[in-house]
Design a protein around this motif. Structure first.
Motif, PDB file in Angstrom:
ATOM      1  N   ALA A   1       8.409   1.056  -3.080  1.00 42.52           N
ATOM      2  CA  ALA A   1       7.460   1.102  -1.928  1.00 42.52           C
ATOM      3  C   ALA A   1       8.326   1.854  -0.810  1.00 42.52           C
ATOM      4  O   ALA A   1       9.684   1.668  -0.750  1.00 42.52           O
ATOM      5  CB  ALA A   1       7.361  -0.441  -1.487  1.00 42.52           C
ATOM      6  N   PHE A   2       7.808   2.413   0.114  1.00 38.45           N
ATOM      7  CA  PHE A   2       8.393   3.194   1.042  1.00 38.45           C
ATOM      8  C   PHE A   2       8.099   2.894   2.341  1.00 38.45           C
ATOM      9  O   PHE A   2       8.824   3.158   3.322  1.00 38.45           O
ATOM     10  CB  PHE A   2       7.712   4.919   1.061  1.00 38.45           C
ATOM     11  N   ASP A   3       7.439   1.851   2.635  1.00 41.58           N
ATOM     12  CA  ASP A   3       7.492   1.183   3.859  1.00 41.58           C
ATOM     13  C   ASP A   3       8.622   0.212   3.867  1.00 41.58           C
ATOM     14  O   ASP A   3       8.501  -0.807   2.915  1.00 41.58           O
ATOM     15  CB  ASP A   3       6.127   0.493   4.160  1.00 41.58           C
ATOM     16  N   THR A   4       9.572   0.230   4.598  1.00 39.75           N
ATOM     17  CA  THR A   4      10.821  -0.592   4.769  1.00 39.75           C
ATOM     18  C   THR A   4      10.776  -1.522   6.062  1.00 39.75           C
ATOM     19  O   THR A   4      11.701  -2.342   6.115  1.00 39.75           O
ATOM     20  CB  THR A   4      12.049   0.347   4.628  1.00 39.75           C
ATOM     21  N   GLN A   5       9.426  -1.721   6.807  1.00 40.57           N
ATOM     22  CA  GLN A   5       9.535  -2.647   7.801  1.00 40.57           C
ATOM     23  C   GLN A   5       9.629  -4.019   7.222  1.00 40.57           C
ATOM     24  O   GLN A   5       9.539  -4.424   6.263  1.00 40.57           O
ATOM     25  CB  GLN A   5       8.244  -2.507   8.474  1.00 40.57           C
ATOM     26  N   SER A   6      10.231  -4.988   8.265  1.00 39.16           N
ATOM     27  CA  SER A   6      10.313  -6.350   7.810  1.00 39.16           C
ATOM     28  C   SER A   6       8.876  -6.786   7.795  1.00 39.16           C
ATOM     29  O   SER A   6       8.174  -6.603   8.532  1.00 39.16           O
ATOM     30  CB  SER A   6      11.059  -7.069   9.098  1.00 39.16           C
ATOM     31  N   VAL A   7       8.715  -7.890   6.815  1.00 45.30           N
ATOM     32  CA  VAL A   7       7.359  -8.584   6.548  1.00 45.30           C
ATOM     33  C   VAL A   7       7.492  -9.903   7.368  1.00 45.30           C
ATOM     34  O   VAL A   7       6.620 -10.767   7.261  1.00 45.30           O
ATOM     35  CB  VAL A   7       7.282  -8.920   5.173  1.00 45.30           C
ATOM     36  N   CYS A   8       8.721 -10.213   8.132  1.00 46.35           N
ATOM     37  CA  CYS A   8       8.783 -11.345   8.695  1.00 46.35           C
ATOM     38  C   CYS A   8       9.175 -10.983  10.311  1.00 46.35           C
ATOM     39  O   CYS A   8       9.630 -10.105  10.645  1.00 46.35           O
ATOM     40  CB  CYS A   8       9.984 -12.139   8.536  1.00 46.35           C
TER      41      CYS A   8
ATOM     42  N   GLN B   1      -6.434  -9.479  -6.484  1.00 43.30           N
ATOM     43  CA  GLN B   1      -6.612  -8.341  -5.612  1.00 43.30           C
ATOM     44  C   GLN B   1      -6.723  -7.000  -6.243  1.00 43.30           C
ATOM     45  O   GLN B   1      -5.651  -6.487  -6.658  1.00 43.30           O
ATOM     46  CB  GLN B   1      -5.637  -8.503  -4.373  1.00 43.30           C
ATOM     47  N   PRO B   2      -7.756  -5.960  -6.017  1.00 46.79           N
ATOM     48  CA  PRO B   2      -7.738  -4.750  -6.479  1.00 46.79           C
ATOM     49  C   PRO B   2      -6.834  -4.062  -5.711  1.00 46.79           C
ATOM     50  O   PRO B   2      -6.904  -3.917  -4.409  1.00 46.79           O
ATOM     51  CB  PRO B   2      -9.102  -4.261  -6.496  1.00 46.79           C
ATOM     52  N   LEU B   3      -5.719  -3.242  -6.294  1.00 42.81           N
ATOM     53  CA  LEU B   3      -5.111  -2.089  -5.359  1.00 42.81           C
ATOM     54  C   LEU B   3      -5.027  -0.705  -6.101  1.00 42.81           C
ATOM     55  O   LEU B   3      -4.787  -0.920  -7.397  1.00 42.81           O
ATOM     56  CB  LEU B   3      -3.573  -2.825  -5.393  1.00 42.81           C
ATOM     57  N   ALA B   4      -5.399   0.042  -5.362  1.00 42.58           N
ATOM     58  CA  ALA B   4      -5.480   1.465  -5.779  1.00 42.58           C
ATOM     59  C   ALA B   4      -4.124   2.140  -6.501  1.00 42.58           C
ATOM     60  O   ALA B   4      -3.262   2.647  -5.380  1.00 42.58           O
ATOM     61  CB  ALA B   4      -6.222   2.407  -4.760  1.00 42.58           C
ATOM     62  N   LEU B   5      -3.985   2.105  -7.582  1.00 40.01           N
ATOM     63  CA  LEU B   5      -2.823   2.690  -8.152  1.00 40.01           C
ATOM     64  C   LEU B   5      -3.154   3.225  -9.404  1.00 40.01           C
ATOM     65  O   LEU B   5      -3.208   2.850 -10.742  1.00 40.01           O
ATOM     66  CB  LEU B   5      -1.740   1.436  -8.469  1.00 40.01           C
ATOM     67  N   PRO B   6      -3.951   4.383  -9.600  1.00 39.88           N
ATOM     68  CA  PRO B   6      -4.350   5.069 -10.559  1.00 39.88           C
ATOM     69  C   PRO B   6      -3.428   5.327 -11.788  1.00 39.88           C
ATOM     70  O   PRO B   6      -4.201   4.955 -12.781  1.00 39.88           O
ATOM     71  CB  PRO B   6      -4.878   6.543 -10.241  1.00 39.88           C
TER      72      PRO B   6
ATOM     73  N   TYR C   1       7.904  -5.985  -6.436  1.00 41.03           N
ATOM     74  CA  TYR C   1       7.398  -6.736  -7.541  1.00 41.03           C
ATOM     75  C   TYR C   1       5.736  -7.006  -7.526  1.00 41.03           C
ATOM     76  O   TYR C   1       5.634  -7.695  -6.535  1.00 41.03           O
ATOM     77  CB  TYR C   1       8.383  -7.787  -7.940  1.00 41.03           C
ATOM     78  N   LEU C   2       5.180  -6.775  -8.582  1.00 38.47           N
ATOM     79  CA  LEU C   2       3.684  -6.939  -8.426  1.00 38.47           C
ATOM     80  C   LEU C   2       3.354  -7.835  -9.795  1.00 38.47           C
ATOM     81  O   LEU C   2       3.672  -7.483 -10.705  1.00 38.47           O
ATOM     82  CB  LEU C   2       2.688  -5.975  -8.296  1.00 38.47           C
ATOM     83  N   LEU C   3       2.756  -8.978  -9.528  1.00 45.15           N
ATOM     84  CA  LEU C   3       2.465  -9.835 -10.759  1.00 45.15           C
ATOM     85  C   LEU C   3       0.889  -9.256 -11.108  1.00 45.15           C
ATOM     86  O   LEU C   3       0.009  -9.482 -10.139  1.00 45.15           O
ATOM     87  CB  LEU C   3       2.169 -11.300 -10.670  1.00 45.15           C
ATOM     88  N   VAL C   4       0.754  -8.611 -11.923  1.00 50.59           N
ATOM     89  CA  VAL C   4      -0.431  -7.785 -12.307  1.00 50.59           C
ATOM     90  C   VAL C   4      -1.062  -8.198 -13.677  1.00 50.59           C
ATOM     91  O   VAL C   4      -0.503  -8.765 -14.556  1.00 50.59           O
ATOM     92  CB  VAL C   4      -0.210  -6.346 -12.445  1.00 50.59           C
ATOM     93  N   ARG C   5      -2.478  -7.877 -13.999  1.00 48.33           N
ATOM     94  CA  ARG C   5      -3.128  -7.947 -15.208  1.00 48.33           C
ATOM     95  C   ARG C   5      -2.542  -6.814 -16.106  1.00 48.33           C
ATOM     96  O   ARG C   5      -2.850  -5.612 -15.738  1.00 48.33           O
ATOM     97  CB  ARG C   5      -4.474  -8.075 -15.254  1.00 48.33           C
ATOM     98  N   ASP C   6      -2.213  -7.102 -17.203  1.00 49.66           N
ATOM     99  CA  ASP C   6      -1.654  -6.089 -18.203  1.00 49.66           C
ATOM    100  C   ASP C   6      -2.158  -6.174 -19.492  1.00 49.66           C
ATOM    101  O   ASP C   6      -2.017  -7.285 -20.220  1.00 49.66           O
ATOM    102  CB  ASP C   6      -0.152  -6.293 -18.221  1.00 49.66           C
TER     103      ASP C   6
ATOM    104  N   SER D   1       0.857  -1.250  -0.115  1.00 49.75           N
ATOM    105  CA  SER D   1      -0.138  -0.122  -0.016  1.00 49.75           C
ATOM    106  C   SER D   1       0.861   1.087  -0.166  1.00 49.75           C
ATOM    107  O   SER D   1       0.315   2.458  -0.092  1.00 49.75           O
ATOM    108  CB  SER D   1      -0.800   0.006   1.232  1.00 49.75           C
ATOM    109  N   SER D   2       2.255   1.150   0.080  1.00 48.29           N
ATOM    110  CA  SER D   2       3.122   2.371   0.330  1.00 48.29           C
ATOM    111  C   SER D   2       3.778   2.770  -0.948  1.00 48.29           C
ATOM    112  O   SER D   2       4.765   3.398  -0.963  1.00 48.29           O
ATOM    113  CB  SER D   2       4.142   2.054   1.491  1.00 48.29           C
ATOM    114  N   THR D   3       3.330   1.900  -2.017  1.00 43.73           N
ATOM    115  CA  THR D   3       4.059   2.330  -3.182  1.00 43.73           C
ATOM    116  C   THR D   3       4.194   3.848  -4.041  1.00 43.73           C
ATOM    117  O   THR D   3       3.013   4.376  -3.498  1.00 43.73           O
ATOM    118  CB  THR D   3       3.546   1.477  -4.513  1.00 43.73           C
TER     119      THR D   3
END
Length: 154
Positions: free
Chosen positions: A140-147, A86-91, A124-129, A53-55
């Motif tokens: 992405a600007f959120d640099t927290q660990s996802v683990c 999954q819809p992700l708001a990226l206009p 990296y996002l796998l998206v419909r193109d 969400s921080s892209t």
């Protein structure tokens, strides 16, 4: 009623009407599958959600392949999460992908570890193109660990 009060009341009513009519981004659902490269730690859904969400909503010129993505996450403190579109708001990105509603359709997110002291990271996002699936790279600007240590919460 003074004209200033009337004007203030009208402005407030218009603002509230605009907020009520504004489109709301769909929530990020729990991933249907997560490949965690977390060593002895566990992947965290809330961390994944926050990072994607921080892209910056800017499609890079980079054209990563599946092999590039796997190399990027093949270290500790990385995950690949999978969804069913999954819809992700990226206009801006969604427009470049041929979507008309402002949402990119995300099938997977690969989140490598952020470097120590980094203020951003490449994900990296796998998206419909235009009907086909392809990997894209975003910042992405959120640099927290996802683990995290402890019990798995996904």
């Amino acid at each position: 009623m003074t004209s200033a009060r009337l004007l203030r009341g009208t402005a407030t009513a218009l603002l509230l009407a605009g907020v009520a009519c504004a489109p709301h981004a769909p929530p990020i659902r729990h991933a249907v599958k997560i490949l965690a490269y977390c060593g002895s730690m566990q992947a965290r859904q809330t961390g994944i959600d926050s990072v994607i969400s921080s892209t910056d909503d800017r499609l890079s010129d980079e054209r990563p392949t599946q092999a590039d993505v796997m190399r990027a996450v093949g270290t500790d403190d990385a995950v690949i999460a999978y969804w069913d579109a999954q819809p992700l708001a990226l206009p801006r990105v969604s427009q470049a992908l041929g979507e008309t509603d402002g949402y990119a359709r995300v099938y997977a997110a690969a989140i490598p570890a952020a470097g120590d002291g980094a203020s951003s990271r490449r994900i990296y996002l796998l998206v419909r193109d235009r009907g086909e699936r392809r990997w894209i790279a975003l910042t992405a600007f959120d640099t927290q660990s996802v683990c995290v240590e402890g019990r798995r919460d996904v």
